[in-house]
Each structure stands twice: as structure tokens, then as C-alpha cells.
Design an enzyme around this catalytic site. Structure first.
Site, PDB file in Angstrom:
ATOM      1  N   HIS A   1     -52.650   5.117  17.331  1.00 12.70           N
ATOM      2  CA  HIS A   1     -53.346   4.285  18.321  1.00 12.70           C
ATOM      3  C   HIS A   1     -53.961   3.013  17.759  1.00 12.70           C
ATOM      4  CE1 HIS A   1     -56.961   6.038  16.561  1.00 12.70           C
ATOM      5  NE2 HIS A   1     -57.620   5.054  17.123  1.00 12.70           N
TER       6      HIS A   1
HETATM    7  C1  UD1 Z   1     -61.343   2.768  20.117  1.00 14.88           C
HETATM    8  C2  UD1 Z   1     -62.106   2.423  18.838  1.00 14.88           C
HETATM    9  C3  UD1 Z   1     -61.498   3.155  17.641  1.00 14.88           C
HETATM   10  C4  UD1 Z   1     -61.366   4.648  17.925  1.00 14.88           C
HETATM   11  C5  UD1 Z   1     -60.592   4.843  19.225  1.00 14.88           C
HETATM   12  C6  UD1 Z   1     -60.456   6.309  19.585  1.00 14.88           C
HETATM   13  C7  UD1 Z   1     -63.060   0.142  18.843  1.00 14.88           C
HETATM   14  C8  UD1 Z   1     -62.934  -1.211  18.280  1.00 14.88           C
HETATM   15  N1  UD1 Z   1     -62.046   0.977  18.539  1.00 14.88           N
HETATM   16  O1  UD1 Z   1     -60.037   2.232  20.005  1.00 14.88           O
HETATM   17  O2  UD1 Z   1     -62.340   2.992  16.531  1.00 14.88           O
HETATM   18  O3  UD1 Z   1     -60.664   5.274  16.857  1.00 14.88           O
HETATM   19  O4  UD1 Z   1     -61.279   4.173  20.294  1.00 14.88           O
HETATM   20  O5  UD1 Z   1     -59.561   6.477  20.635  1.00 14.88           O
HETATM   21  O6  UD1 Z   1     -64.014   0.465  19.507  1.00 14.88           O
HETATM   22  N2  UD1 Z   1     -57.412   2.170  27.505  1.00 14.88           N
HETATM   23  C9  UD1 Z   1     -57.050   2.859  28.665  1.00 14.88           C
HETATM   24  N3  UD1 Z   1     -57.815   3.894  29.052  1.00 14.88           N
HETATM   25  C10 UD1 Z   1     -58.932   4.281  28.372  1.00 14.88           C
HETATM   26  C11 UD1 Z   1     -59.298   3.560  27.232  1.00 14.88           C
HETATM   27  C12 UD1 Z   1     -58.530   2.529  26.799  1.00 14.88           C
HETATM   28  O7  UD1 Z   1     -56.053   2.550  29.288  1.00 14.88           O
HETATM   29  O8  UD1 Z   1     -59.579   5.250  28.795  1.00 14.88           O
HETATM   30  C13 UD1 Z   1     -56.556   1.075  27.024  1.00 14.88           C
HETATM   31  C14 UD1 Z   1     -56.959  -0.288  27.465  1.00 14.88           C
HETATM   32  O9  UD1 Z   1     -55.819  -0.984  27.822  1.00 14.88           O
HETATM   33  C15 UD1 Z   1     -57.569  -0.923  26.223  1.00 14.88           C
HETATM   34  C16 UD1 Z   1     -56.851  -0.197  25.100  1.00 14.88           C
HETATM   35  O10 UD1 Z   1     -56.559   1.106  25.625  1.00 14.88           O
HETATM   36  O11 UD1 Z   1     -57.377  -2.293  26.195  1.00 14.88           O
HETATM   37  C17 UD1 Z   1     -57.671  -0.048  23.876  1.00 14.88           C
HETATM   38  O12 UD1 Z   1     -58.920   0.568  24.158  1.00 14.88           O
HETATM   39  P1  UD1 Z   1     -60.225   0.137  23.338  1.00 14.88           P
HETATM   40  O13 UD1 Z   1     -61.396   0.801  23.930  1.00 14.88           O
HETATM   41  O14 UD1 Z   1     -60.266  -1.334  23.214  1.00 14.88           O
HETATM   42  O15 UD1 Z   1     -59.973   0.674  21.876  1.00 14.88           O
HETATM   43  P2  UD1 Z   1     -59.177   1.917  21.312  1.00 14.88           P
HETATM   44  O16 UD1 Z   1     -57.846   1.457  20.865  1.00 14.88           O
HETATM   45  O17 UD1 Z   1     -59.255   3.084  22.230  1.00 14.88           O
END
Ligand code: UD1
Length: 378
Positions: A220
Site C-alpha cells: 500500500h
Molecule cells: C496511511 C498512512 C500510513 C499507514 C497506512 C495504513 C499517512 C501519510 N500514511 O496511508 O502510514 O501505513 O495509512 O493503511 O498517513 N482511501 C480509501 N478509503 C479509505 C482510506 C483511503 O479509498 O478508507 C484511499 C484514498 O483514495 C486515499 C488513499 O487511499 O487518497 C490513501 O489514503 P491515505 O489516508 O492518504 O494514506 P494511506 O495510503 O492509507
């Protein structure tokens, strides 16, 4: 303020009857918060704050259900956005809660944008910050999580570390703060949960026979999945492994695959699943022949459960797992050349009973140690 003054000031705040705020917002933080809510909630009134950084059912509500976590007192509902907008929204909304309820201290966990946003909101209101999982470092200073953890460690008054190396580092870097080695709360949660995972338990939609050998994978991280060429090469290398691979894909990974035009749920030997719940993940990690991941949590869970791991990163903050032989690193840029050999090496290790010491991150009483350390500040 120096360390002894900080301790006395925080102890006075904690003794005043003011509540303690506990902040989280992503999947791994809900897991860790499940134990902290219990341990700290027995002693102080808790203002639980879920930022809503993760909001999909599998990444959020499912974990509340599986781990029996009470709904949070405050939901900030920030959702997804760029780093600045997401962190800024967390700061603004968390500051409103802290200003209104004046907690004695704000406890934050790990290294996400939720950790940073809540820590900055608190310290700007002169509310002391307590950082759980402090002192971890990677050499890539531009990695979002690395920026977050360095910044949070810098503004925290109390730093609770998961390992001896993290404690040593902070004793030098933050000689003015209170540093206590508590171990890793994730181990507490795993030890309490693993007995609930039935033999051969498999998530819904499992693409293989229940007792068929498999590799379990999660990917991820932005560095890997946001680069289409890297992700394509990683999937091709996974597909070339002789055992079937089950990839439980984070929404970020699914979105990257969609952008690449990959709509199928199976490519060769690789089978795609939606993100799996915590208990299902533990079952998959426990029963897999080998785990291939870029997640810090999954690296440690593999290590504790005795399943050899291959990590698709150039370094890990959890370097003890590599030193002990439980984990092997493969640089994402070299995945085609190096992954097959690394998986074979770890498969050989799987044939013998796991021999590594499992206590590098404490013995499963970290949440209780966090509570005791807070009580003993006076
Ligand atoms: C975040 C943390 C990372 C952690 C990970 C666990 C930061 C910078 N990174 O990364 O340290 O290891 O969580 O999972 O905080 N999205 C969805 N649904 C959700 C959540 C996210 O669709 O419930 C999608 C969105 O398009 C978003 C992307 O996932 O843009 C990334 O989510 P984000 O919260 O930015 O960071 P993670 O990659 O989940």
C-alpha cells in the site's frame, strides 16, 4: 521546559481530573487504540478522537466491530485529500475539540497524517503531547511517514518507544523529553486476538482451497503503488512465484490498479481480495507459507506469528526483524531480480520451526506500561 519540569507539569494536569485525549484515524491506529482505550480508560476519562482519515468499512468500522472498540467521542470526518489539506483539516478540527475540552494531554500513535495533525494542534494550544511508538527512523527523510514521525517526536513531551534502539536514539535526540520503553502495543492486541482466529480461518471470497499453501501479500505504500511501473513489476514478480499469492489490496492499491486499467481480480498466480479485517489478516499471516508486504504492521505480525516475511522496501524501521532472520528486504526497483530468491530463502526457513526471539518489541504489556508510566510521572 526541561524534562523534570515537564513531568511535574503533566502530572499536575493529569491529577487535576482533566480528561486525556487519545487520537487515531487509520487502520493500524484503530488496532493499537483498542488496547490503549482499555488501559487508559480504566484510569482517566478519555476523549477518543477518530480523525476519519480511513473511512472505508474494511479499514475502519470492521475493526471497531472485531476488536470491540467503543465508538469515538469525536469523529473529525476528514477523509482523503492531499497531505497538506488532510493534515490541515485534522489540525483545525482537532484543535476545536482540544480548545473546548482542555485535555490534560493528547496521546497520539505512530506516524500518519492523523498523528501529525493532532500533535501539532495540541502543542500549539500548549497541551502536552504523548507519542506512542516514538523513536523509529528511516533514512528517507522525504517519506511522508518519516516527516510525520520526526516532527511528532520533536514536539512531544513524553515519548513511549517500542524497542531498545528507539529508546537509545531518543535519549540522544530528545534528551529534554521523558523517554520510556514500553514495547509495542500491536503485540498486546495480537496476543489477545490470535486465540479467536480458528484453524484454517479464511476471509470471505477466499480464492483457494482452505488448506492449499499460499503466499499472503499486502502492498500500500505510496513509493510502491503510486508508481505504475514499479507496481506492474512487483505484480509480475509476485505472479512468477511457484505458490499462489493472495493480495489483500488497500484502497490506494486498488485505485492504482484501476488507473493502470487492471480490472481483473486474478493475474496468473496472483489473486486480489478487498482489504481483510484484522482477525482475517492474522489468520492469513499465521497460515501463509511466506508473507510479502510493505506494511510495518504486517512485518511485525509475521515475526510474532513465526511466518517468514519478505518486505518490498529498501529499509525497514523494524530492523530487528531482519537481524533476527524473520524478515528479508527486497528493493522495489530490484523486485524482478531479487524477489524469487528472497521468497525461496524464506520458504526454506518456513520448513523449520521458527527459532527467532520474539520479544524485540516487548512482551505484550505495552498499553499497561504506557498507563503506568503516565501514572508515575509525578
Ligand atoms: C496511511 C498512512 C500510513 C499507514 C497506512 C495504513 C499517512 C501519510 N500514511 O496511508 O502510514 O501505513 O495509512 O493503511 O498517513 N482511501 C480509501 N478509503 C479509505 C482510506 C483511503 O479509498 O478508507 C484511499 C484514498 O483514495 C486515499 C488513499 O487511499 O487518497 C490513501 O489514503 P491515505 O489516508 O492518504 O494514506 P494511506 O495510503 O492509507
Amino acid at each position: 521546559m526541561r524534562s523534570h519540569e515537564l513531568g511535574a507539569a503533566l502530572a499536575a494536569r493529569l491529577a487535576s481530573g482533566a480528561p486525556l485525549a487519545l487520537c487515531y484515524g487509520t487502520r493500524p491506529q484503530v488496532v493499537k487504540a483498542s488496547r490503549l482505550v482499555e488501559a487508559l480508560g480504566e484510569r482517566w476519562e478519555l476523549l477518543t478522537v477518530d480523525t476519519g482519515q480511513h473511512y472505508d468499512y474494511e479499514l475502519d468500522a470492521l475493526l471497531y466491530e472485531q476488536l470491540g472498540v467503543r465508538p469515538p467521542r469525536f469523529c473529525l470526518e476528514v477523509g482523503s485529500d492531499g497531505h497538506a489539506a488532510q493534515t490541515g483539516a485534522i489540525m483545525v478540527r482537532a484543535a476545536e475539540v482540544f480548545a473546548r475540552h482542555r485535555p490534560a494531554a493528547v496521546v497520539v500513535i505512530g506516524d500518519t497524517n492523523s498523528t501529525l495533525g493532532c500533535a501539532l494542534a495540541a502543542v500549539k494550544l500548549r497541551v502536552p503531547v504523548v507519542h506512542v511508538e516514538a523513536g523509529l527512523r528511516a533514512s528517507d527523510v522525504l517519506m511522508p511517514e518519516e516527516i510525520n514521525r520526526r516532527a511528532v517526536d520533536a514536539v512531544s513531551s513524553v515519548l513511549y518507544t517500542p524497542s531498545a534502539a528507539a529508546t537509545e536514539r531518543l535519549s540522544v535526540e530528545r534528551a529534554d523529553a521523558i523517554v520510556v520503553e514500553t514495547g509495542d502495543v500491536s503485540r498486546d492486541v495480537l496476543l489477545r486476538s490470535i486465540a479467536r482466529v480458528a484453524p484454517l480461518a479464511r476471509p470471505a471470497g477466499w480464492p483457494l482451497g482452505r488448506d492449499e499453501p499460499f503466499i499472503f501479500s499486502t502492498l500500500h505504500r505510496a513509493e510502491l503503488v503510486d508508481d505504475p511501473e514499479r507496481l506492474r513489476r512487483a505484480l509480475a514478480a509476485l505472479g512468477a512465484i511457484e505458490l499462489p499469492v493472495v493480495l489483500a489490496a488497500h484502497p490506494r492499491t486498488r485505485e492504482a490498479l484501476r488507473r493502470m486499467g487492471q480490472s481483473a481480480s486474478t493475474w496468473g498466480n496472483v489473486h486480489l481480495l478487498p482489504p481483510v479485517g484484522y482477525l482475517d489478516a492474522l489468520g492469513c499471516i499465521r497460515d501463509a507459507a511466506v508473507v510479502v508486504t510493505d506494511s510495518g504492521g504486517v512485518q511485525r505480525e509475521s515475526y510474532w506469528l513465526g511466518t517468514p516475511c519478505v518486505t518490498l522496501r529498501t529499509e525497514t524501521e523494524w530492523h530487528e526483524t531482519v537481524q533476527l532472520g524473520a524478515n528479508v528486504l527486497v528493493a522495489p526497483g530490484l523486485v524482478a531480480e531479487v524477489l524469487p530468491g528472497a521468497v525461496r530463502e524464506q520458504l526454506r526457513r518456513r520448513l523449520a520451526p521458527p527459532s527467532w526471539d520474539r520479544d524485540a518489541y516487548g512482551t505484550g504489556d505495552a498499553a499497561w506500561k504506557v498507563r503506568r508510566a503516565l501514572e508515575q510521572l509525578a
